[in-house]
Structure formats: structure tokens, C-alpha cells
Scaffold this active site. Structure first.
Site, PDB file in Angstrom:
ATOM      1  N   ARG A 116       0.824  -1.219   0.000  1.00 16.45           N
ATOM      2  CA  ARG A 116       0.000   0.000   0.000  1.00 16.45           C
ATOM      3  C   ARG A 116       0.856   1.266   0.000  1.00 16.45           C
ATOM      4  NH1 ARG A 116      -4.953  -1.908   3.963  1.00 16.45           N
ATOM      5  NH2 ARG A 116      -6.152  -2.829   2.272  1.00 16.45           N
ATOM      6  N   LYS A 144     -21.795 -16.437  -0.192  1.00 16.07           N
ATOM      7  CA  LYS A 144     -23.108 -16.049   0.306  1.00 16.07           C
ATOM      8  C   LYS A 144     -23.875 -15.101  -0.611  1.00 16.07           C
ATOM      9  CE  LYS A 144     -22.461 -16.024   5.300  1.00 16.07           C
ATOM     10  NZ  LYS A 144     -22.043 -14.862   6.092  1.00 16.07           N
ATOM     11  N   GLY A 160     -14.427  -3.586   0.777  1.00 12.93           N
ATOM     12  CA  GLY A 160     -15.783  -3.061   1.001  1.00 12.93           C
ATOM     13  C   GLY A 160     -16.132  -1.893   0.091  1.00 12.93           C
TER      14      GLY A 160
END
Ligand code: ADP
Ligand code: MG
Length: 402
Positions: free
Chosen positions: A40, A201, A377
Site C-alpha cells: 500500500r 453467500k 468493502g
């Protein structure tokens, strides 16, 4: 949703003080505190180097870990400052605080072409609370705000959204790249537009299924989530992973796909086993006829071939979610075949999601797709078509105020 935001290459940064929000939330060794992966930091370098070369003074900031709103040496950004100093070949001063006396003194003295780093933003609870006073203090250190922490743009935190109320805000190169590739694929896809969804899921991916069903021409559903769809259509799925409380939802998705004239494909066959630990070689059966007690752990060879040929005929492909339990090599074939198909140079190929990115990397294919999103996310929410606070607050491309 917009991908038409101003970036650092659209503005003049010479002699300006830039508050640069980076993602330096890097993994540290629990015992020694040393950086275990500086990826990063390395990926932040193009934006930093550009700003310094253009004659800006850079005040970089980031969060690191979860210090819980308190100062703690364990979560100090000093290690990042040391590594940045090595990588840039110039000293990176690290302030002892975030908006305190030391930060203000160093920022005030910073010259064009120089860089400093504030301490961990999350030493202040006001950061995650998006406290306006804290945001105002942060903003007061600089003339322009540059957002480059793509992985955090779904959070309305002070250093992500709050500061934009006090400073003109533009994107750095990392964020610009994500906006260009993901925004471009969603808003302006080269047809046919194919979405490949997998993972364990359905419930993790409701927003994603909905948005991509609207936008894509074909939706391919593989991975564990496919079995909820198969059961909803009356198939026998044995002991495969299934979300009973989502059967109604996936039935509605199937109906909607028909109504919209979209293709919704499920894996024709599956590799099955007694359990992920089963040591026997996996068998192949039709996905609608999985024997009792057996679980589908990867899409089968027929499904993989079918998915590959649809991907290869696509103009744009967005892929999120592995086709099977790819962490186990025995069940990685479908995921690998999809990843390889994505590398066809005629396709605009976008990979999003932590596991999908990890899988692509593990097959050595990261450099051969158009874009691997880094957001976790944030990527998922962006793909869901949601307005993200750290993006919405940036100046539009056609804004003439700076
Ligand atoms: P991403 O991080 O790319 O968004 P997800 O987190 O949604 O992807 O899904 C990844 C997980 O799904 C992996 O751990 C993988 O093992 C699991 N998975 C995929 N297919 C199956 C399956 N058939 N049965 C059980 N788990 C599965
Ligand atoms: Mg995941």
C-alpha cells in the site's frame, strides 16, 4: 453515481499545501512491529512523487489499525514514515500528533517539494465520527485536499468526507484509476456486458446482484451462492451451502431477469465431495442432481467451459466472487479458468473483491486483466452503484472554482 471527478492532473498544485489522504493501513508484525507488506505504501508513490515534482508541499495522512480513538505507540505511523523516507530518498518528517502543536508547526514550515506525515488519524475518535471541528482543524493545515485512499471512500470519516467542506477536494491517481475503470465499466460498458458473481453467500451480494442485473446483459452465478439459486429452481443440492432465507429473494431475481430479458446462468455441473476435508478425488455431477450428503465445492468442467466462452465473447466483464473453494487447489479449477478467460486482451476485465483479487494474484494473472480493484468493502459498494461519501464530495471535472 459519478466517475467524472477532478483529479490532481486537472489542477495546479505548485506552491500549494496538499492534505493527501492515503491508505497506509498496512499489516505489521505482531511481535516486532515491523511492516510485513508495504504494497500500500508502494502504490501511493506515483501520486506522492507527482505532487512533489510539481512543487507541492505534501501533508500525508492515514489511519492504521484500530487504536480506538486513543494515542498508542503500537499504531504509530512512524514505521510508515521510515519506509517512505527510504522509498522516496528524501526525509519524511512524522508529526507527533494529528492536529496538535507539532503537526501545525511542521505543516507551517513545510516547503514546496517536501513531504510530512501526520500521526494516525484514529488516535482521535472524532475521525470516525466525522466531527466537523476536527475536520476543520485538519483542513486548516493545507490549501487543497487530495483523496487517494480508495479502500476508505465508503466511509464518511473526517479525513475522507469532512475535510471537503473546508477545502477543494480532488482525486489522486489511485482513486482516479478506480473511478475510471469501475465507473467506466458500470456506466459505459463495451457490450456485451457480462457480470460473473460467486463467493459463498447470496446475502453478502444482494446490492451487487441487483445493480448488475440492471446493467449487465448476462449474469453468471457460480460459487457457493449458485446453490441457493439452484434450490430455488427446484434442484437437489445435497449438503451444498444454501441460504434458506434467501430462496424467495433469488426467485424474485430470476423472475426479474426474465422480465428484463437478461440471461442468468447457473453452473450446469459441479465438483462435489463429502466435505472440504474429503481426501478422495472430487466427483462431477449435474448441479441440479447433487446426491444427499454431498456438497458442491467448485463449478464443474462443463460449467467452466460455458462460462469461459461467454466471457471470451464479452466486451466488458466484471467479476466478483470465486467459483469455488479456490483456497483448496482441488476446488480452484473453475476460479482459475474464469481468471484466465478474463485475460483475453479484447475484453475490458475488472476484478473486484478481496478473495477474487487474491485468487487472481495467486494464479499470477494480476497484470493481465484490465484492472484489479484494491478496495474490498469500497469496491463492493461502488459496484452496487451506491453514492460513496469520499467520491461524491470531490469536485466535478467541469468545476471551475480551482
Ligand atoms: P470476494 O472477497 O471476492 O468478494 P467472497 O468473500 O464473497 O469473495 O467469497 C469468497 C469465499 O467463497 C471463499 O472463501 C471461497 O472459498 C468461498 N466459496 C466459493 N464457492 C464456494 C462453495 N461452493 N462452497 C463453499 N464456499 C465457497
Ligand atoms: Mg471475501
Amino acid at each position: 453515481m459519478s466517475n467524472d471527478k477532478k483529479s490532481i492532473s486537472d489542477i495546479n498544485v505548485r506552491d500549494k499545501k496538499i492534505l493527501l489522504r492515503c491508505d497506509f493501513n498496512i499489516p505489521l508484525d505482531k511481535d516486532t512491529g515491523a511492516i510485513t507488506d508495504d504494497g500500500r505504501i508502494i502504490s501511493a508513490l506515483p501520486t506522492i512523487r507527482y505532487l512533489l515534482d510539481q512543487g507541492a508541499a505534501v501533508i500525508a495522512c492515514s489511519h492504521l489499525g484500530r487504536p480506538g480513538g486513543k494515542r498508542s505507540s503500537e499504531f504509530s505511523l512512524r514505521v510508515v514514515g521510515d519506509r517512505l523516507t527510504e522509498l522516496l530518498g528524501k526525509p519524511v518528517k512524522v508529526a507527533m500528533d494529528v492536529i496538535g502543536e507539532d503537526a501545525r508547526r511542521l505543516a507551517g514550515a513545510l516547503k514546496p517539494g517536501e513531504i510530512m506525515l501526520l500521526e494516525n488519524l484514529r488516535f482521535h475518535p472524532e475521525e470516525e465520527e466525522n466531527d466537523p471541528e476536527f475536520a476543520r482543524e485538519l483542513a486548516s493545515l493545507a490549501d487543497i485536499f487530495v483523496e487517494d485512499a480508495f479502500g476508505s471512500v465508503h466511509r464518511a470519516h473526517a479525513s475522507i468526507e469532512g475535510v471537503s467542506h473546508f477545502l477543494p477536494a480532488v482525486a489522486g491517481f489511485l482513486l482516479e484509476k478506480e473511478l475510471f475503470h469501475i465507473g467506466g465499466a458500470l456506466l459505459n460498458p463495451k457490450p456485451p456486458f457480462v457480470a460473473v458473481l460467486g463467493g459463498s453467500k447470496v446475502s453478502d451480494k444482494l446490492g451487487l446482484i441487483e445493480n448488475l442485473l440492471e446493467r449487465a446483459d448476462t449474469l453468471i452465478i457460480g460459487g457457493g451462492m449458485a446453490y441457493t439459486f439452484i434450490k430455488a429452481r427446484g434442484g437437489d443440492i445435497g449438503a451444498s451451502i444454501c441460504e434458506e432465507d434467501k430462496l424467495e429473494y433469488v426467485r424474485a431475481v430470476t423472475v426479474k431477469a426474465e422480465k428484463l430479458g437478461k440471461r442468468l446462468l447457473l453452473p450446469a455441473d459441479s465438483f462435489i465431495a463429502d466435505s472440504p476435508e474429503d481426501t478422495n478425488p472430487p466427483e462431477v455431477v449435474l448441479s441440479f442432481n447433487i446426491p444427499e450428503g454431498k456438497m458442491g465445492l467448485d463449478i464443474g468442467p462443463k460449467a467452466a467451459n460455458e462460462f469461459v466462452s461467454i466471457i471470451k465473447d464479452a466486451g466488458t466483464v466484471i467479476w466478483n466472487g470465486p467459483m469455488g473453494l479456490y483456497e483448496n487447489q482441488k476446488y480452484s479449477n473453475g476460479t482459475r479458468m474464469v481468471a484466465i478467460a478474463m485475460t483475453d486482451p479484447h475484453i475490458i476485465s475488472i476484478v473486484g473483491g478481496g478473495d477474487s483479487a487474491a485468487a487472481t494474484r495467486s494464479f499470477g494473472l494480476e497484470g493481465r486483466v484490465t484492472h484489479v480493484s484494491t478496495g474490498g468493502g469500497a469496491t463492493l459498494e461502488f459496484l452496487e452503484g451506491r453514492a460513496l461519501p469520499g467520491i461524491e464530495c470531490l469536485l466535478d471535472k467541469d468545476d471551475t472554482s480551482i
